[in-house]
Design an enzyme around this catalytic site. Structure first.
Site, PDB file in Angstrom:
ATOM      1  N   TYR A 104      -2.764  -6.427  17.409  1.00 52.68           N
ATOM      2  CA  TYR A 104      -2.596  -5.764  16.063  1.00 52.68           C
ATOM      3  C   TYR A 104      -3.960  -4.854  16.462  1.00 52.68           C
ATOM      4  O   TYR A 104      -4.031  -3.534  16.119  1.00 52.68           O
ATOM      5  CB  TYR A 104      -2.698  -6.342  15.155  1.00 52.68           C
ATOM      6  CG  TYR A 104      -2.931  -6.120  13.634  1.00 52.68           C
ATOM      7  CD1 TYR A 104      -1.579  -5.140  12.881  1.00 52.68           C
ATOM      8  CD2 TYR A 104      -3.777  -6.128  12.751  1.00 52.68           C
ATOM      9  CE1 TYR A 104      -1.772  -4.574  11.725  1.00 52.68           C
ATOM     10  CE2 TYR A 104      -3.950  -5.534  11.758  1.00 52.68           C
ATOM     11  CZ  TYR A 104      -2.856  -4.747  11.039  1.00 52.68           C
ATOM     12  OH  TYR A 104      -3.077  -4.263   9.856  1.00 52.68           O
ATOM     13  N   LYS A 113      -4.347  -0.672  15.895  1.00 51.99           N
ATOM     14  CA  LYS A 113      -5.015   0.055  14.831  1.00 51.99           C
ATOM     15  C   LYS A 113      -6.308   1.011  15.470  1.00 51.99           C
ATOM     16  O   LYS A 113      -6.625   2.232  15.027  1.00 51.99           O
ATOM     17  CB  LYS A 113      -5.592  -0.974  14.021  1.00 51.99           C
ATOM     18  CG  LYS A 113      -4.549  -1.681  13.166  1.00 51.99           C
ATOM     19  CD  LYS A 113      -3.571  -0.772  12.384  1.00 51.99           C
ATOM     20  CE  LYS A 113      -2.643  -1.442  11.774  1.00 51.99           C
ATOM     21  NZ  LYS A 113      -1.689  -0.475  10.949  1.00 51.99           N
ATOM     22  N   ILE A 116       0.898  -1.089  -0.004  1.00 50.66           N
ATOM     23  CA  ILE A 116      -0.059  -0.106  -0.011  1.00 50.66           C
ATOM     24  C   ILE A 116       0.773   1.134   0.036  1.00 50.66           C
ATOM     25  O   ILE A 116       0.765   2.161  -0.859  1.00 50.66           O
ATOM     26  CB  ILE A 116      -0.877  -0.035   1.323  1.00 50.66           C
ATOM     27  CG1 ILE A 116      -2.082  -1.188   1.174  1.00 50.66           C
ATOM     28  CG2 ILE A 116      -1.573   1.236   1.391  1.00 50.66           C
ATOM     29  CD1 ILE A 116      -2.653  -1.522   2.369  1.00 50.66           C
ATOM     30  N   SER A 156      -4.670   2.585   9.629  1.00 50.21           N
ATOM     31  CA  SER A 156      -5.603   1.848  10.499  1.00 50.21           C
ATOM     32  C   SER A 156      -5.832   0.537   9.808  1.00 50.21           C
ATOM     33  O   SER A 156      -5.022   0.158   8.798  1.00 50.21           O
ATOM     34  CB  SER A 156      -6.672   2.503  11.148  1.00 50.21           C
ATOM     35  OG  SER A 156      -7.640   1.624  11.901  1.00 50.21           O
TER      36      SER A 156
HETATM   37  N1  LIG Z   1      -2.597  -5.380   3.133  1.00 50.75           N
HETATM   38  C1  LIG Z   1      -3.784  -5.420   3.675  1.00 50.75           C
HETATM   39  O1  LIG Z   1      -4.555  -6.252   3.687  1.00 50.75           O
HETATM   40  C2  LIG Z   1      -3.840  -4.446   4.932  1.00 50.75           C
HETATM   41  C3  LIG Z   1      -5.206  -4.345   5.619  1.00 50.75           C
HETATM   42  C4  LIG Z   1      -5.471  -3.434   6.604  1.00 50.75           C
HETATM   43  C5  LIG Z   1      -4.457  -2.638   6.930  1.00 50.75           C
HETATM   44  N2  LIG Z   1      -3.135  -2.686   6.250  1.00 50.75           N
HETATM   45  C6  LIG Z   1      -1.976  -1.656   7.080  1.00 50.75           C
HETATM   46  O2  LIG Z   1      -1.725  -1.095   5.772  1.00 50.75           O
HETATM   47  C7  LIG Z   1      -0.241  -0.620   5.937  1.00 50.75           C
HETATM   48  C8  LIG Z   1       0.619  -1.075   5.012  1.00 50.75           C
HETATM   49  O3  LIG Z   1       0.346  -2.586   4.700  1.00 50.75           O
HETATM   50  P1  LIG Z   1       0.754  -3.355   3.551  1.00 50.75           P
HETATM   51  O4  LIG Z   1       0.300  -4.934   3.822  1.00 50.75           O
HETATM   52  O5  LIG Z   1       0.928  -2.666   2.262  1.00 50.75           O
HETATM   53  O6  LIG Z   1       2.354  -3.661   4.313  1.00 50.75           O
HETATM   54  P2  LIG Z   1       3.469  -4.827   4.504  1.00 50.75           P
HETATM   55  O7  LIG Z   1       2.934  -5.772   5.491  1.00 50.75           O
HETATM   56  O8  LIG Z   1       3.704  -5.648   3.221  1.00 50.75           O
HETATM   57  O9  LIG Z   1       4.838  -4.186   4.654  1.00 50.75           O
HETATM   58  C9  LIG Z   1       5.103  -2.794   3.881  1.00 50.75           C
HETATM   59  C10 LIG Z   1       6.603  -2.567   4.079  1.00 50.75           C
HETATM   60  O10 LIG Z   1       6.598  -2.189   5.588  1.00 50.75           O
HETATM   61  C11 LIG Z   1       8.208  -2.443   5.941  1.00 50.75           C
HETATM   62  N3  LIG Z   1       8.443  -2.411   7.314  1.00 50.75           N
HETATM   63  C12 LIG Z   1       8.198  -3.471   8.220  1.00 50.75           C
HETATM   64  N4  LIG Z   1       8.679  -2.963   9.432  1.00 50.75           N
HETATM   65  C13 LIG Z   1       9.310  -1.796   9.299  1.00 50.75           C
HETATM   66  C14 LIG Z   1       9.619  -0.685  10.089  1.00 50.75           C
HETATM   67  N5  LIG Z   1       9.958  -1.111  11.531  1.00 50.75           N
HETATM   68  N6  LIG Z   1      10.070   0.338   9.716  1.00 50.75           N
HETATM   69  C15 LIG Z   1       9.998   0.537   8.331  1.00 50.75           C
HETATM   70  N7  LIG Z   1       9.346  -0.228   7.449  1.00 50.75           N
HETATM   71  C16 LIG Z   1       9.055  -1.360   7.972  1.00 50.75           C
HETATM   72  C17 LIG Z   1       8.335  -3.784   5.393  1.00 50.75           C
HETATM   73  O11 LIG Z   1       9.755  -4.099   4.948  1.00 50.75           O
HETATM   74  C18 LIG Z   1       7.705  -3.711   4.030  1.00 50.75           C
HETATM   75  O12 LIG Z   1       8.271  -3.537   2.928  1.00 50.75           O
HETATM   76  C19 LIG Z   1       0.197  -1.474   7.387  1.00 50.75           C
HETATM   77  O13 LIG Z   1       0.038  -0.538   8.293  1.00 50.75           O
HETATM   78  C20 LIG Z   1      -0.792  -2.440   7.469  1.00 50.75           C
HETATM   79  O14 LIG Z   1      -1.073  -2.671   8.718  1.00 50.75           O
HETATM   80  C21 LIG Z   1      -2.963  -3.410   5.368  1.00 50.75           C
END
Ligand SMILES: NC(=O)c1ccc[n+]([C@@H]2O[C@H](COP(=O)([O-])OP(=O)(O)OC[C@H]3O[C@@H](n4cnc5c(N)ncnc54)[C@H](O)[C@@H]3O)[C@@H](O)[C@H]2O)c1
Length: 258
Positions: A161, A165, A18, A147
């Site tokens: 988690y 959020k 994202i 979130s």
């Molecule tokens: N993908 C989903 O279905 C989903 C749904 C609801 C919320 N979210 C939220 O959206 C956000 C992005 O999710 P996503 O699934 O795209 O991400 P992801 O889990 O694929 O991670 C994205 C990046 O975050 C980096 N990362 C991890 N720990 C880190 C740190 N300490 N400092 C800096 N970077 C760090 C990782 O290296 C990774 O490249 C998150 O906050 C997640 O909780 C995602």
């Protein structure tokens, strides 16, 4: 879509998923983006790819800033660097977040701490340090928290988690008090199941989420990006303290008894 020309953005955890999609869309629309990820090669490659794929004269600059988005000293350095490099800070997006599955009985103090440190502490201090700069600049700005729908509904295996959020959404409401007099908006997005590089590998992900999502499919990163760009754009300048759920209707209905 809004034009973000000459806006400076810091976004965490944006090497993939994202965050990457939001960073790319902002660069395409003229913003200068400092792209953070914990994974250094991934951060460098992501910034390079964005720059390569956004070559129009209107596009902004994308620079990688690898490091740990839960480390407050690092956050300060990253924001100072953005301000020195691009002259101001306009938008801060606390996107980095981690999930460690486990119920209340299997959660260890170490995994609890790790999730809270990134999801809450990192987001809190990104907002604080960004707003300190925005206060000095005197021209407002936007803060966005990432979130999740599980900040609204319980989900098996996610007690820590989901707590973080829900905490971020309360933080957005709380910061309205301190940020509004400075012209800074603060909001959250709560994505539902979203297809990313991480979830694309799971062959059950699309069928399951398509079945249980009223709109018939999981979200794409573009669905989340469109909402994010609205919440950090002048189009939403009177929207603050809100959480925008982007889940195809999943949180609006209960599980039917079948
Ligand atoms: N993908 C989903 O279905 C989903 C749904 C609801 C919320 N979210 C939220 O959206 C956000 C992005 O999710 P996503 O699934 O795209 O991400 P992801 O889990 O694929 O991670 C994205 C990046 O975050 C980096 N990362 C991890 N720990 C880190 C740190 N300490 N400092 C800096 N970077 C760090 C990782 O290296 C990774 O490249 C998150 O906050 C997640 O909780 C995602």
């Amino acid at each position: 879509m809004t034009d973000f020309a000459r806006q400076t953005v810091v976004i965490t955890g944006a090497g993939t998923g994202i965050g990457f999609a939001i960073a790319k869309a902002l660069v395409q629309q003229g913003a200068n983006v400092v792209l953070n990820d914990y994974d250094q090669p991934l951060a460098l490659d992501a910034a390079r790819r964005i720059q390569q794929e956004c070559q129009s004269p209107e596009a902004g600059i994308c620079e990688a800033c690898p490091g740990d988005a839960s480390d407050v000293a690092f956050i300060r350095q990253m924001i100072d660097r953005a301000v020195t490099r691009f002259g101001s800070l306009d938008i801060a997006i606390a996107n980095a977040g981690i999930t460690i599955f486990g119920d209340i009985f299997t959660t260890t103090p170490e995994s609890f701490q790790k999730i809270v440190d990134l999801n809450l502490r990192g987001s809190f201090f990104l907002a604080q340090i960004a707003a300190q700069h925005m206060r000095v600049q005197g021209k407002g700005g936007s803060v966005l928290f990432m979130s999740s729908v599980v900040g609204h509904l319980g989900h098996p295996g996610l007690p820590v988690y989901s707590m973080t959020k829900a905490g971020l959404e309360m933080l957005a409401r709380q910061l309205v008090i301190d940020f509004s007099p400075l012209g800074i908006t603060v909001n959250a997005i709560a994505p539902g199941a979203t297809l990313t590089e991480r979830t694309l590998d799971d062959p059950t992900y699309i069928p399951i989420w398509s079945r249980i999502t009223p709109m018939g499919r999981p979200a794409t990163v573009d669905d989340i990006t469109h909402a994010a760009l609205f919440l950090v754009s002048p189009a939403s300048r009177h929207v603050t303290g809100q959480s925008l759920i982007v889940d195809g209707g999943w949180t609006s209905v209960g599980v039917p008894p079948v």
